[in-house]
Design an enzyme around this catalytic site. Sequence first.
Site, short mmCIF file in Angstrom:
data_model
loop_
_atom_site.label_atom_id
_atom_site.label_comp_id
_atom_site.label_asym_id
_atom_site.label_seq_id
_atom_site.Cartn_x
_atom_site.Cartn_y
_atom_site.Cartn_z
N GLY A 34 0.99 -1.19 0.46
CA GLY A 34 0.25 0.44 -0.22
C GLY A 34 0.51 1.53 -0.15
CG LEU A 35 -0.56 4.48 -1.67
CD1 LEU A 35 -2.02 5.97 -1.77
CD2 LEU A 35 0.09 4.98 -2.75
CB SER A 36 4.74 7.08 1.15
OG SER A 36 4.56 7.46 3.26
CB SER A 38 -1.65 2.97 3.26
OG SER A 38 -0.95 1.92 2.79
N GLY A 39 -1.21 2.37 6.53
CA GLY A 39 -1.32 1.97 7.21
C GLY A 39 -0.49 1.07 7.62
CE LYS A 40 4.06 0.20 3.17
NZ LYS A 40 3.43 1.13 2.83
CB SER A 41 4.37 0.42 9.60
OG SER A 41 5.77 0.72 9.04
CB SER A 108 5.67 -4.18 -2.22
OG SER A 108 4.97 -4.02 -1.47
N1 PPS Z 1 10.60 7.98 -3.65
C1 PPS Z 1 9.81 7.75 -2.50
N2 PPS Z 1 8.60 6.55 -2.79
C2 PPS Z 1 8.11 6.73 -1.78
N3 PPS Z 1 8.72 6.20 -0.70
C3 PPS Z 1 9.31 7.02 -0.35
C4 PPS Z 1 10.25 7.91 -1.36
N4 PPS Z 1 12.03 8.24 -0.37
C5 PPS Z 1 11.80 7.97 0.48
N5 PPS Z 1 10.33 6.65 0.86
C6 PPS Z 1 9.97 6.56 1.60
O1 PPS Z 1 10.29 5.47 2.43
C7 PPS Z 1 9.09 4.49 2.65
C8 PPS Z 1 9.09 3.20 1.51
O2 PPS Z 1 10.37 2.11 0.97
P1 PPS Z 1 9.99 0.76 1.26
O3 PPS Z 1 11.05 0.12 0.80
O4 PPS Z 1 9.12 0.38 1.46
O5 PPS Z 1 9.54 1.24 -1.03
S1 PPS Z 1 10.18 0.36 -1.56
O6 PPS Z 1 8.68 -1.34 -1.52
O7 PPS Z 1 10.65 -0.45 -2.55
O8 PPS Z 1 8.00 0.59 -2.86
C9 PPS Z 1 8.06 4.74 2.93
O9 PPS Z 1 8.04 4.56 3.97
P2 PPS Z 1 6.59 4.24 4.15
O10 PPS Z 1 5.33 5.40 4.52
O11 PPS Z 1 6.59 3.26 5.67
O12 PPS Z 1 5.62 3.51 3.27
C10 PPS Z 1 8.27 6.71 2.71
O13 PPS Z 1 8.42 7.34 4.04
N1 ADP Z 2 -7.70 2.65 11.80
C1 ADP Z 2 -6.34 3.11 10.86
N2 ADP Z 2 -5.35 2.28 11.23
C2 ADP Z 2 -4.40 2.10 11.21
N3 ADP Z 2 -3.26 2.80 10.90
C3 ADP Z 2 -3.98 4.08 11.36
C4 ADP Z 2 -5.96 4.38 11.52
N4 ADP Z 2 -5.88 5.72 11.58
C5 ADP Z 2 -5.01 6.23 11.57
N5 ADP Z 2 -3.63 5.77 10.98
C6 ADP Z 2 -2.81 6.28 11.64
O1 ADP Z 2 -2.42 6.22 9.84
C7 ADP Z 2 -0.45 6.16 10.02
C8 ADP Z 2 0.40 5.20 9.47
O2 ADP Z 2 1.14 5.43 8.93
P1 ADP Z 2 2.00 4.11 8.51
O3 ADP Z 2 1.63 2.88 9.16
O4 ADP Z 2 3.27 4.20 9.26
O5 ADP Z 2 1.56 3.83 7.32
P2 ADP Z 2 2.93 3.02 6.23
O6 ADP Z 2 3.61 1.49 6.97
O7 ADP Z 2 1.83 2.27 5.11
O8 ADP Z 2 3.91 3.99 5.70
C9 ADP Z 2 -0.23 6.03 11.25
O9 ADP Z 2 -0.14 7.64 11.77
C10 ADP Z 2 -1.44 6.18 11.66
O10 ADP Z 2 -2.10 5.99 13.90
#
Ligand code: PPS
Ligand code: ADP
Length: 202
Positions: A34-36, A38-41, A108
């Site tokens: 899912g998008l950055s 989106s709530g994956k972690s 991904s």
């Molecule tokens: N250009 C760009 N695009 C997307 N994301 C970026 C980028 N630069 C840095 N980040 C930070 O890196 C996290 C995504 O890394 P990933 O390893 O999950 O990405 S991927 O699966 O290889 O596409 C992502 O973290 P998450 O927010 O946890 O998803 C971002 O915080």
């Molecule tokens: N229902 C929900 N489930 C999961 N996360 C939520 C929800 N509502 C709000 N959030 C917030 O959304 C954000 C998601 O961030 P994160 O888990 O780091 O996403 P990702 O790993 O996809 O980048 C967190 O700040 C989390 O507290």
Amino acid sequence: MEERHIYPIFDRMLQRSDRENLLKQKGLMLWFTGLSGSGKSTLAIALERELYQNGILCRILDGDNIRSGINNNLGFSEADRIENIRRIAEVSKLFVDCGIVTIAAFISPTNEIRQMAADIIGKDDFMEIYVSTPLEVCEQRDVKGLYKKARKGEIKDFTGISSPFEIPEQPDLTIDTSTQSLEESVAILKKTVFPRIVSFNI
Ligand SMILES: Nc1ncnc2c1ncn2[C@@H]1O[C@H](COP(=O)(O)OS(=O)(=O)O)[C@@H](OP(=O)(O)O)[C@H]1O
Ligand SMILES: Nc1ncnc2c1ncn2[C@@H]1O[C@H](COP(=O)(O)OP(=O)(O)O)[C@@H](O)[C@H]1O
């Protein structure tokens, strides 16, 4: 007589099933995509805790422990993302082979990348969980302030803004954290994955 035949019972490398019997659980890959923001972690951490409380050993792989270590030479070009996920999948395969429930939280972004991960790990051990939270919500959350920078052009190839995210074709589960509470999501996840982890007598 060759010495190695004296103790035939020891003359075999332990198998995955031996390790699973030891842990009393099945190895399984839970692949969040899912998008950055989106709530994956958040989902991965909450699910790990829930499973832990039910006696299940898990290991989370995410950007914090992978992109800062084994993959610290990779960026966000298409080729680097493919290599990022390839290495993660290979490492995950080893964890799954240990009988560990392995939870990956990576963007991904393409079907090709996710297919590659599934092929490396093996389809029978792989569950794809699509965190479908809309871009507008992820951008509004902007947990790390990266969307703002991406919109200003300060980060290139940012997923959802200047780099594609393909919607998964047939995910095992879809979770939208903009409409589902964390508690609801964890309950659905647990209900879906638990039978596959404890599917034999323990
Ligand atoms: N250009 C760009 N695009 C997307 N994301 C970026 C980028 N630069 C840095 N980040 C930070 O890196 C996290 C995504 O890394 P990933 O390893 O999950 O990405 S991927 O699966 O290889 O596409 C992502 O973290 P998450 O927010 O946890 O998803 C971002 O915080
Ligand atoms: N229902 C929900 N489930 C999961 N996360 C939520 C929800 N509502 C709000 N959030 C917030 O959304 C954000 C998601 O961030 P994160 O888990 O780091 O996403 P990702 O790993 O996809 O980048 C967190 O700040 C989390 O507290």
